[in-house]
Enzyme design. Structure first.
Site, mmCIF file in Angstrom:
data_model
loop_
_atom_site.group_PDB
_atom_site.id
_atom_site.type_symbol
_atom_site.label_atom_id
_atom_site.label_comp_id
_atom_site.label_asym_id
_atom_site.label_seq_id
_atom_site.Cartn_x
_atom_site.Cartn_y
_atom_site.Cartn_z
ATOM 1 N N TRP A 87 -14.812 13.931 -32.496
ATOM 2 C CA TRP A 87 -13.740 14.902 -32.207
ATOM 3 C C TRP A 87 -13.196 14.689 -30.807
ATOM 4 C CZ3 TRP A 87 -11.454 19.703 -33.732
ATOM 5 C CH2 TRP A 87 -10.973 20.483 -32.683
ATOM 6 N N ARG A 116 -11.657 27.874 -15.648
ATOM 7 C CA ARG A 116 -11.844 26.451 -15.946
ATOM 8 C C ARG A 116 -10.567 25.637 -15.774
ATOM 9 N NH1 ARG A 116 -12.939 29.212 -20.800
ATOM 10 N NH2 ARG A 116 -11.237 29.125 -22.301
ATOM 11 N N ASP A 117 -10.756 24.320 -15.869
ATOM 12 C CA ASP A 117 -9.687 23.327 -15.915
ATOM 13 C C ASP A 117 -8.988 23.155 -14.566
ATOM 14 O OD1 ASP A 117 -10.464 23.488 -18.554
ATOM 15 O OD2 ASP A 117 -8.733 24.656 -19.188
ATOM 16 N N GLU A 152 -5.356 28.429 -20.134
ATOM 17 C CA GLU A 152 -6.136 27.203 -20.038
ATOM 18 C C GLU A 152 -5.264 26.082 -19.483
ATOM 19 O OE1 GLU A 152 -9.493 27.343 -23.377
ATOM 20 O OE2 GLU A 152 -7.528 27.028 -24.277
ATOM 21 N N PHE A 210 -16.275 20.147 -19.252
ATOM 22 C CA PHE A 210 -14.983 20.607 -19.755
ATOM 23 C C PHE A 210 -13.836 19.907 -19.009
ATOM 24 C CE2 PHE A 210 -15.560 24.929 -22.121
ATOM 25 C CZ PHE A 210 -16.415 24.324 -23.022
ATOM 26 N N SER A 211 -12.627 20.373 -19.295
ATOM 27 C CA SER A 211 -11.433 19.660 -18.830
ATOM 28 C C SER A 211 -11.288 19.631 -17.318
ATOM 29 C CB SER A 211 -10.188 20.295 -19.435
ATOM 30 O OG SER A 211 -10.087 19.888 -20.775
ATOM 31 N N ASN A 222 -10.334 16.566 -27.872
ATOM 32 C CA ASN A 222 -9.267 17.513 -27.551
ATOM 33 C C ASN A 222 -8.578 17.116 -26.249
ATOM 34 O OD1 ASN A 222 -12.011 19.093 -27.379
ATOM 35 N ND2 ASN A 222 -10.784 20.220 -25.928
ATOM 36 N N ASP A 223 -8.483 17.970 -25.267
ATOM 37 C CA ASP A 223 -7.553 17.805 -24.136
ATOM 38 C C ASP A 223 -7.581 16.429 -23.447
ATOM 39 O OD1 ASP A 223 -8.089 20.436 -24.733
ATOM 40 O OD2 ASP A 223 -8.580 21.012 -22.683
ATOM 41 N N GLN A 279 -11.371 15.095 -23.672
ATOM 42 C CA GLN A 279 -12.500 15.872 -24.152
ATOM 43 C C GLN A 279 -12.985 15.256 -25.452
ATOM 44 O OE1 GLN A 279 -13.671 19.526 -22.845
ATOM 45 N NE2 GLN A 279 -13.480 17.825 -21.414
HETATM 46 C C1 FRU Z 1 -8.456 23.719 -23.973
HETATM 47 C C2 FRU Z 1 -9.918 23.905 -23.598
HETATM 48 C C3 FRU Z 1 -10.116 23.960 -22.092
HETATM 49 C C4 FRU Z 1 -11.553 23.537 -21.929
HETATM 50 C C5 FRU Z 1 -11.697 22.504 -23.014
HETATM 51 C C6 FRU Z 1 -13.044 22.520 -23.667
HETATM 52 O O1 FRU Z 1 -8.302 23.156 -25.235
HETATM 53 O O2 FRU Z 1 -10.465 25.051 -24.228
HETATM 54 O O3 FRU Z 1 -9.829 25.208 -21.516
HETATM 55 O O4 FRU Z 1 -11.814 23.019 -20.660
HETATM 56 O O5 FRU Z 1 -10.698 22.790 -23.986
HETATM 57 O O6 FRU Z 1 -13.140 21.494 -24.601
#
Ligand code: FRU
Length: 516
Positions: free
Chosen positions: A48, A177-178, A232, A110-111, A50-51, A67
């Site tokens: 998987w 976060r981020d 986010e 995380f991101s 993501n970001d 991610q």
């Molecule tokens: C956005 C998010 C971020 C976080 C990351 C975790 O999609 O939720 O806020 O850092 O993905 O995977």
């Protein structure tokens, strides 16, 4: 904040955790089915994603991190995957860059973002995520900000430098976060997305003189919608308009916004506001919140400056709705194409495919103009697996209620429909007749000037499992997963309840970016 173990203590060996992640990705990739696996979008070999994270061009090389959950096709304890490129066209897979190994990031790295320090070294700020009592919820998490550094000039491995910012619980809830870092005059600034104690989505500003010790400054921005409880992936940058005047653009991915008409149709929605800002003051928006991409699958974009000073952006093509068809195939999620961000003559944000992408083209077919009689359709191309389609809808000379393109039409009758809807005056991606994945449509607005011009230009990137539709030179973009059926993927033009004139019809076949 409840006293946890020292966030800088390691609970496992990082190198070993990275090696295990690699092995799991290899195992998933071994069983992968390629029917929808992207040929020219960045995805993990298996698992998987993501970001987009840590985006940069450093010593001439482009780096994209993302991610990654290497152990399944669903979201889970986050790692950072990594790919690199010399030209934004041919990509290399790099080793997994970050795995959870310190107490402060026990349940996920995380991101975060990349920034070059005064010492010319490349630094990465990211969030460490911890689930308290194995819970992921408002009171069940602790999020702290961490620092890592590129271990060599080719960025082949990252060295962790530990926590640089604890969770300041007197200010906010546990969602913080981020981090995104940049240098403002002589001060380092960092923005972080947060949920306030009153459950409002906020972006917090921190400052530092040495990149290591950070101090909270103030709330840079609070989302005006009380439903929005968390922002986010914040981003914040100056951008000049076509007159050379500088504006500040704030981008974020909002959680909690409710669908309103055509707006906010996705589970969470990413967009921007244009406004003004001076250090010491809050950001002052001059526009309402607008989406950066109106498709079914778009979230968590991040921008960065290229070495030639272009504002570049990647987003995550987010499979929000379960079940996710590609899960059967051993992978889930990909990034959008790289886009250049600028302010057009209409004083609004445009995002266009990065100029380098013309180098992905191999062969070209030109059809010129096709005029469709009332209620008719015509095949334009027999098979387009990885392609870039250009079409101009001449709406001044068409009477159709909808001028449409059936994309990826397969023998089982499945297709995704991209159309100009004259009643709505919007560009639509309609997945009602797609056999796989969620149904429904998304749409992007057209301005009165665009309608008056009499033409709508579409540039559509068709990959094995997704499409990206750029409208009028990036005035709007729509990105959606499509999951086509088996066999040939035809392109058919349609005139509904009227005539349609389609001009400048061109199809470029695209090469793979080398990650498949
Ligand atoms: C956005 C998010 C971020 C976080 C990351 C975790 O999609 O939720 O806020 O850092 O993905 O995977």
């Amino acid at each position: 904040m409840a006293e946890l173990n020292n966030p800088n203590l390691s609970f496992t060996d990082h190198e070993q955790a990275l090696a295990q992640a690699e092995k799991s990705i290899r195992d998933l990739a071994y069983k992968r089915n390629n029917r929808w696996y992207p040929l020219f979008h960045i995805a993990s070999k298996g698992g998987w994603i993501n970001d987009p994270n840590g985006l940069c061009q450093y010593n001439g090389t482009w780096h994209v991190f993302y991610q990654l959950h290497p152990y399944s096709v669903q979201w889970g304890p986050m790692h950072w995957g990594h790919v690199s490129s010399k030209d934004l066209i041919h990509w290399n897979r790099e080793a997994v860059a970050l795995a959870p190994s310190l107490e402060g990031e026990r349940n996920g790295v995380f991101s975060g973002s990349a920034v070059v320090g005064d010492d010319k070294q490349l630094y990465f700020y990211y969030t460490g995520h911890v689930m308290i009592n194995n819970l992921n919820g408002d009171d069940g998490i602790r999020e702290v900000q961490m620092l890592a550094q590129a271990g060599d000039s080719n960025v082949h491995h990252l060295e962790k430098l530990g926590m640089i910012l604890d969770s300041p619980d007197d200010l906010i809830s546990n969602d913080i976060r981020d981090p995104k870092v940049w240098k403002h005059d002589n001060t380092w600034l960092m923005i972080i997305g947060a949920q306030s104690a009153q459950h409002r989505g906020q972006i917090l500003l921190f400052s530092s003189q040495n990149m290591r010790e950070w101090k909270f400054e103030y709330v840079l921005f609070e989302h005006p919608d009380p439903n929005v409880f968390m922002l986010e992936c914040p981003d914040f940058f100056p951008l000049k308009d076509s007159q050379g005047e500088e504006h500040w653009v704030i981008c974020f991915s909002a959680m909690g916004s409710k669908p309103q008409g055509f707006m906010n149709r996705n589970v969470n929605n990413a967009g921007y506001m244009i406004g003004s800002w001076e250090y010491g003051q809050r950001f002052e928006p001059h526009t309402e919140f607008r989406l950066l991409d109106c498709g079914h699958n778009y979230y968590a974009p991040q921008t960065f400056l290229s070495e030639d000073n272009r504002r570049m952006m990647y987003g995550w093509m987010s499979p929000f709705i379960q079940p996710i068809p590609s899960d059967q195939d051993g992978w889930s999620g990909c990034l959008t194409l790289p886009r250049e961000v600028y302010i057009g003559e209409d004083a609004d944000i445009h995002t266009v495919p990065a100029r380098e992408l013309v180098n992905l083209r191999s062969s070209t077919q030109e059809l010129g103009t096709v005029a469709l009689p009332i209620n008719s359709s015509q095949e334009l191309f027999e098979d387009a697996v990885a392609a870039e389609l250009h079409v101009r809808f001449n709406i001044a000379q068409s009477t159709a209620e909808r001028i449409g393109l059936k994309l990826q039409l397969s023998d089982d009758g499945s297709y995704t429909y991209v159309a100009y809807d004259a009643q709505m005056q919007r560009i639509v991606i309609d997945k009602r007749d797609a056999v796989q994945g969620d149904k429904g449509y998304r749409s992007a607005p057209l301005s009165d000037d665009e309608i008056k011009s009499g033409f709508i230009d579409l540039q559509i990137f068709i990959d094995r499992g997704s499409i990206e539709v750029y409208v009028n030179n990036g005035r709007q973009v729509l990105s959606s997963f499509t999951y086509p059926g088996e066999g040939k993927r035809h392109i058919v033009a349609v005139a509904e309840s009227g005539t349609a004139v389609l001009e400048n019809i061109t199809l470029h076949t695209l090469n793979s970016i080398g990650l498949a």
